[in-house]
Scaffold this motif. Sequence first.
Motif, short mmCIF file in Angstrom:
data_model
loop_
_atom_site.label_atom_id
_atom_site.label_comp_id
_atom_site.label_asym_id
_atom_site.label_seq_id
_atom_site.Cartn_x
_atom_site.Cartn_y
_atom_site.Cartn_z
N GLY A 151 -0.04 11.51 -7.89
CA GLY A 151 -0.18 11.05 -6.51
C GLY A 151 -1.60 11.15 -6.00
O GLY A 151 -2.08 10.30 -5.26
N GLY A 152 -2.27 12.21 -6.39
CA GLY A 152 -3.66 12.38 -5.98
C GLY A 152 -4.56 11.28 -6.52
O GLY A 152 -5.44 10.78 -5.82
N ALA A 212 8.53 10.58 -2.28
CA ALA A 212 8.66 10.03 -3.62
C ALA A 212 8.32 11.08 -4.66
O ALA A 212 8.95 11.18 -5.72
N TRP A 213 7.29 11.88 -4.38
CA TRP A 213 6.92 12.95 -5.30
C TRP A 213 8.09 13.94 -5.43
O TRP A 213 8.43 14.38 -6.53
N VAL A 252 3.26 15.48 -11.04
CA VAL A 252 3.59 14.50 -9.99
C VAL A 252 2.51 14.51 -8.91
O VAL A 252 2.06 13.46 -8.43
N ILE A 253 2.08 15.71 -8.53
CA ILE A 253 1.04 15.81 -7.50
C ILE A 253 -0.28 15.24 -8.00
O ILE A 253 -1.01 14.55 -7.27
N ILE A 285 0.82 -1.20 0.00
CA ILE A 285 0.00 0.00 0.00
C ILE A 285 0.86 1.26 0.00
O ILE A 285 0.42 2.31 -0.45
N TRP A 286 2.11 1.17 0.46
CA TRP A 286 2.97 2.33 0.36
C TRP A 286 4.07 2.12 -0.67
O TRP A 286 4.56 3.08 -1.26
N ILE A 338 2.87 6.58 5.72
CA ILE A 338 2.76 6.31 4.28
C ILE A 338 2.71 7.61 3.50
O ILE A 338 3.36 7.77 2.46
N PRO A 383 2.69 3.20 -4.45
CA PRO A 383 2.63 4.65 -4.70
C PRO A 383 3.97 5.36 -4.55
O PRO A 383 4.11 6.51 -4.97
N VAL A 384 4.96 4.69 -3.95
CA VAL A 384 6.30 5.28 -3.87
C VAL A 384 7.10 4.91 -5.11
O VAL A 384 7.78 5.75 -5.71
N LEU A 398 -4.05 8.27 -4.50
CA LEU A 398 -4.76 8.37 -3.22
C LEU A 398 -6.24 8.06 -3.37
O LEU A 398 -6.85 7.45 -2.49
N LEU A 441 14.38 14.74 -9.93
CA LEU A 441 15.02 14.03 -11.04
C LEU A 441 14.69 14.67 -12.37
O LEU A 441 15.55 14.81 -13.26
N PRO A 493 5.96 6.99 -8.80
CA PRO A 493 6.52 8.29 -9.19
C PRO A 493 8.02 8.27 -9.41
O PRO A 493 8.53 9.00 -10.27
N LEU A 494 8.73 7.45 -8.64
CA LEU A 494 10.19 7.39 -8.83
C LEU A 494 10.55 6.87 -10.21
O LEU A 494 11.38 7.44 -10.91
N ALA A 540 9.51 9.16 -13.07
CA ALA A 540 10.45 10.25 -13.31
C ALA A 540 11.53 9.84 -14.30
O ALA A 540 11.94 10.63 -15.14
#
Lengths: 198, 208
Positions: free
Chosen positions: A157-158, B181-182, A153-154, A67-68, B174, A71-72, A161, B188, A75-76, A79
């Motif tokens: 992420g949204g 990460a964002w 990116v935001i 779950i984490w 979390i 989402p981590v 979520l 990058l 985006p990495l 990029a």
Amino acid sequence: MAQHRMVSFLAAVLLVLGVAMPAFAHSTVAYGGGFGAGLAHPILGWDHVAAMVAVGLWGAFLGKPAIWILPVVFPLIMAFGAVAGILGIPVPAVETGIALSAVVLGLMVVFAVKPPIWISAAIVGGFAVFHGYAHGTELPATVNAFAYAAGFVIATGGLHLIGIGFGQLVKWPSGRVAVRGAGGLISLAGMAFLLGVA
Amino acid sequence: MVKGWGGAALIFMLGAGPVAAHSPVPGMAGFYLGLLHPFSAPPQALLMLGLGLLMGPFEGRKIQLLLGGFLIASLAGLVFAHNAEQIDSAMFALAFCTCTIAALLPGRILPLALLIAALGGGLIGADSIPDAGPARDRFFTMSGSIVGANIGLLYLWAGMHWVRKRFAADWVAIAFRVAAAWGAAIALLMVALKFAEAAPWASALARL
């Protein structure tokens, strides 16, 4: 009780987001314009939206630590895909990859597939390259790059979520049906994009 | 009791004198500008955010060590740095490393966190040297930058630490990882853009 309040809160957030009207504060210049362009880019592409929500949905479905981690990781790796797009490194079949991401991730949720964490991270990371590449190549030359990057990116992420929030419903039997049904819808949407119907 | 304090506050506000638009001490405007500099320049702001996320889980002696290391390094960067032309790229690159570690290994490997805090402090200090001008004004601006960076980092850590303590739910940790990460993703991208601008031959080579 706390879980019920959390679900109610998330449902309220989704409702507000769903009925929100567009805000026309100022025109698209400098930081504001770049941020707005970046924020809108994932949202205006339904293939992006479907896949992003599916990542959050699948992460919530898999539970800890996915779950984490998902989402981590997304985006990495996204990029790096964006870097490839900015530098002009050719990546084949980007649109196909994006559509396929919705199909595969949706199917993962529908069939309740729970692979080892490293496999799920690899799947999500692999598709993230295509999404990032699309954002990177479509970076408008006239906007502030930092603000654009922050915006998309935001937004990404949204969307994760939203998927995670909806995925919390798996705690209930009927919720699991709803979540898997959402996965099915996402997968069908992906098929429509893949076939060029949508 | 509350009404009493509210009434006192109201009287205090009504009795306020006019606000002077210009700084009372000649040259102090530079200090105020310096205070905001770490958060107004994108590379510094992103690096500061990354450092805050990296340091957030630490507490006690560990955070004292990290903040102390940042302070010493920022002063060293301010004093010893010169010809810092490619510093934006370096800050974005360090922000990427900082945010990645904050996302994947929060609150672990103190020596690594200390190294990153020191590097970050050095870069921020080096980037806080103003353009040529009267020595007094430059001194005010540099002082403001160092104070702003260090107090800003302290407040960033304190805010994140408070959130972690106040809301002990799993999703809080979390959320911090996801935010890191964002930040790493944005950093990058900026490194790539800086590289593409500085070395257009690299893009051409990449397309072969």
